[in-house]
Design a protein around this motif. Structure first.
Motif, mmCIF file in Angstrom:
data_model
loop_
_atom_site.group_PDB
_atom_site.id
_atom_site.type_symbol
_atom_site.label_atom_id
_atom_site.label_comp_id
_atom_site.label_asym_id
_atom_site.label_seq_id
_atom_site.Cartn_x
_atom_site.Cartn_y
_atom_site.Cartn_z
ATOM 1 N N GLY A 131 3.495 0.869 4.411
ATOM 2 C CA GLY A 131 5.695 0.881 4.333
ATOM 3 C C GLY A 131 5.775 -0.237 5.318
ATOM 4 N N ALA A 132 5.004 -1.371 5.571
ATOM 5 C CA ALA A 132 5.269 -2.745 5.922
ATOM 6 C C ALA A 132 5.346 -3.476 5.257
ATOM 7 C CB ALA A 132 4.091 -3.417 7.076
ATOM 8 N N PHE A 133 4.698 -3.621 3.975
ATOM 9 C CA PHE A 133 5.507 -4.289 2.721
ATOM 10 C C PHE A 133 6.600 -3.320 2.163
ATOM 11 C CE2 PHE A 133 1.737 -5.846 2.428
ATOM 12 C CZ PHE A 133 2.223 -7.866 1.815
ATOM 13 N N ARG A 134 6.704 -2.156 2.259
ATOM 14 C CA ARG A 134 7.972 -1.195 1.505
ATOM 15 C C ARG A 134 9.586 -1.857 2.880
ATOM 16 N NH1 ARG A 134 11.627 0.094 -0.029
ATOM 17 N NH2 ARG A 134 12.772 2.407 -1.245
ATOM 18 N N SER A 135 8.813 -1.540 3.328
ATOM 19 C CA SER A 135 10.017 -2.536 4.298
ATOM 20 C C SER A 135 10.645 -3.725 3.930
ATOM 21 C CB SER A 135 10.327 -2.390 5.361
ATOM 22 O OG SER A 135 8.873 -3.639 6.104
ATOM 23 N N SER A 136 9.710 -4.519 3.554
ATOM 24 C CA SER A 136 9.942 -5.933 3.188
ATOM 25 C C SER A 136 10.386 -6.542 2.075
ATOM 26 C CB SER A 136 8.588 -6.803 3.207
ATOM 27 O OG SER A 136 7.875 -6.530 2.458
ATOM 28 N N LEU A 137 10.604 -5.140 0.847
ATOM 29 C CA LEU A 137 11.062 -5.096 -0.963
ATOM 30 C C LEU A 137 12.431 -4.530 -0.183
ATOM 31 C CD1 LEU A 137 8.325 -3.796 -1.989
ATOM 32 C CD2 LEU A 137 7.987 -5.757 -2.365
ATOM 33 N N PRO A 138 13.403 -4.785 -0.875
ATOM 34 C CA PRO A 138 14.992 -5.111 -1.666
ATOM 35 C C PRO A 138 14.381 -3.304 -2.459
ATOM 36 C CG PRO A 138 14.229 -7.133 -2.809
ATOM 37 C CD PRO A 138 13.380 -6.948 -2.118
#
Length: 202
Positions: A131-138
């Protein structure tokens, strides 16, 4: 390609620590015929991929519309990964991991499901991390990242079977501890990256 490789790297680093899933696959590789071992790797990979997709897209659909939640996940996910990295670098591996030596297909499916979906720590860590990586990706690169994670899952479990079937029957717990330490170091670097993105958003 960079986003795909990032997903592949974090997927491998997250899977490689010696936990319930890996001990189950390793035990099967060491004690079961090759066909059973390969089937076990495939089944575990399928359940692992289903968990990764649920964690990534489930929380991802929500966080896209909440900047506050994005910040919370980046901060919380980064801190959780720091803690996970610390645990891995200090973990002690037990010498014995006993499952059924020759499980039936149904036993294999049920055990694979249990060590994946009934592992609360894996579900929580997976949700926070992905979820954290999802929020950091375009938005247009998310598919590449999760494709890397899926590829890592397929590669890892079949690679485990190959390695332990051919050359690691006498692998000592101390060797497994070094695997955990290396993975902990990789996860530590990614944790710092998430926390840096969180700091930039403040």
């Amino acid at each position: 390609m960079d986003i795909f490789l990032q997903g592949l790297t974090i997927g491998l680093a997250y899977l490689a620590p010696i936990g319930a899933q890996n001990l189950f696959v390793i035990n099967t590789a060491l004690n079961a015929p090759l066909g059973t071992a390969l089937a076990t790797a495939g089944i575990v990979a399928c359940f692992d991929i289903s968990l990764a997709l649920a964690c990534f897209w489930g929380i991802g659909l929500i966080i896209e519309h909440s900047l506050l939640l994005q910040k919370a996940l980046l901060c919380g996910g980064g801190l959780i990964l720091l803690y996970l990295a610390w645990q891995l670098m200090h973990a002690q591996i037990e010498a014995n991991a006993s499952d059924e030596n020759k499980p039936t297909l149904w036993q294999t499916v049920s055990l694979a499901f249990t060590v994946t979906w009934f592992n609360p720590q894996a579900v929580i860590d997976g949700t926070l991390m992905l979820g954290a990586f999802r929020s950091s990706l375009p938005a247009d690169t998310a598919t590449y990242f999760i494709s890397g994670v899926i590829t890592a899952s397929c590669l890892w479990f079949f690679m485990l079977i190959g390695i332990f079937k051919t050359c690691c029957r006498k692998l000592r717990p101390s060797h497994l501890q070094w695997i955990n330490r290396i993975c902990g170091a990789v996860i530590f670097v990614y944790a710092l990256k998430l926390l840096y993105i969180f700091w930039q958003m403040l």
